[in-house]
Motif scaffolding. Structure first.
Motif, PDB file in Angstrom:
ATOM      1  N   LYS A 202      15.955   7.848   4.549  1.00 22.22           N
ATOM      2  CA  LYS A 202      16.905   7.262   5.504  1.00 22.22           C
ATOM      3  C   LYS A 202      16.983   8.171   6.720  1.00 22.22           C
ATOM      4  N   ASP A 203      17.460   7.604   7.827  1.00 24.75           N
ATOM      5  CA  ASP A 203      17.624   8.442   9.022  1.00 24.75           C
ATOM      6  C   ASP A 203      18.852   9.337   8.872  1.00 24.75           C
TER       7      ASP A 203
ATOM      8  N   LYS B 220      21.567   9.851  10.700  1.00 28.04           N
ATOM      9  CA  LYS B 220      22.891   9.258  10.908  1.00 28.04           C
ATOM     10  C   LYS B 220      23.364   8.504   9.673  1.00 28.04           C
ATOM     11  N   THR B 221      22.478   7.755   9.035  1.00 21.23           N
ATOM     12  CA  THR B 221      22.833   7.011   7.820  1.00 21.23           C
ATOM     13  C   THR B 221      23.219   7.972   6.696  1.00 21.23           C
ATOM     14  N   VAL B 222      22.460   9.059   6.562  1.00 29.42           N
ATOM     15  CA  VAL B 222      22.759  10.038   5.517  1.00 29.42           C
ATOM     16  C   VAL B 222      24.084  10.739   5.809  1.00 29.42           C
TER      17      VAL B 222
ATOM     18  N   ASP C 202      26.652   9.514   7.399  1.00 23.68           N
ATOM     19  CA  ASP C 202      27.719   8.564   7.061  1.00 23.68           C
ATOM     20  C   ASP C 202      27.939   8.516   5.555  1.00 23.68           C
ATOM     21  N   ALA C 203      26.854   8.538   4.792  1.00 22.33           N
ATOM     22  CA  ALA C 203      26.958   8.524   3.331  1.00 22.33           C
ATOM     23  C   ALA C 203      27.573   9.818   2.796  1.00 22.33           C
TER      24      ALA C 203
ATOM     25  N   THR D   6      15.174  12.698   5.284  1.00 21.90           N
ATOM     26  CA  THR D   6      16.330  13.558   5.515  1.00 21.90           C
ATOM     27  C   THR D   6      16.554  14.396   4.267  1.00 21.90           C
TER      28      THR D   6
ATOM     29  N   LEU E 261      23.801   5.610  -0.836  1.00 23.57           N
ATOM     30  CA  LEU E 261      22.610   5.281  -0.053  1.00 23.57           C
ATOM     31  C   LEU E 261      21.808   4.139  -0.666  1.00 23.57           C
TER      32      LEU E 261
ATOM     33  N   GLN F  80      23.205   0.670   0.325  1.00 25.06           N
ATOM     34  CA  GLN F  80      23.122   0.277   1.741  1.00 25.06           C
ATOM     35  C   GLN F  80      21.822  -0.438   2.035  1.00 25.06           C
TER      36      GLN F  80
END
Length: 161
Positions: A49-50, A52-54, A56-57, A116, A158, A161
């Motif tokens: 995942k990118d 930013k996604t990580v 947020d998680a 990531t 993750l 999502q």
């Protein structure tokens, strides 16, 4: 010299020492910890995942724990101390008391190529229920359970999502 009297005295001394040792062991108990080597691969992982996604998680995974530092530029998140009772340390059968235990997480999130990398370290400290040790926290080695639990929670978030 009377050999019979001498052997009887020796028996009495040995039995007295044995009883004192046994009483001391029962009254003081033992404070044991699982001091094994940590598997460092169990407290870190790569995610497809990118960043930013990580991030947020990660923020969602630490929900309920106050955050002390969150620096997305440097890729560091540190929580405040979470205090509870130790599940592994006790003071024994007769002198019942529980040790306090606290931990905080240091999480690193780093972007590497198309993945990531997330690394989780827990700082763990304990405090005795009485005596002079009841006034200070002592650092102990984490067994990795807190870190593994966090990574599982992160993987679940993750994965959904």
């Amino acid at each position: 010299m009377d050999r019979k009297r001498l052997s009887h005295t020796g028996y009495f001394v040995v039995m007295t020492l044995l009883i004192i040792t046994l009483c001391t062991a029962i009254l003081t108990g033992c404070a044991t910890t699982g001091r094994g080597h940590r598997d460092m691969t169990a407290v870190s992982g790569y995610f497809n995942k990118d960043v930013k996604t990580v991030w947020d998680a990660v923020t969602q995974a630490v929900e309920g724990i106050p955050i002390e530092i969150k620096d997305t530029e440097k890729g560091i998140l540190r929580t405040r101390w979470v205090t509870g009772w130790s599940k592994t340390k006790t003071t024994g059968i007769l002198l019942e008391g529980q040790w306090q235990e606290r931990y905080r997480l240091l999480i690193r999130v780093i972007s590497e190529q198309n993945k990531t990398y997330v690394s989780v370290n827990a700082q763990v400290e304990t405090k005795a229920p009485g005596g002079s040790q009841a006034y200070r926290w002592n650092r102990v080695v984490s067994d990795g359970a807190i870190e593994q639990e966090f990574l599982k929670r992160l993987e679940t978030i993750l994965g959904s999502q």
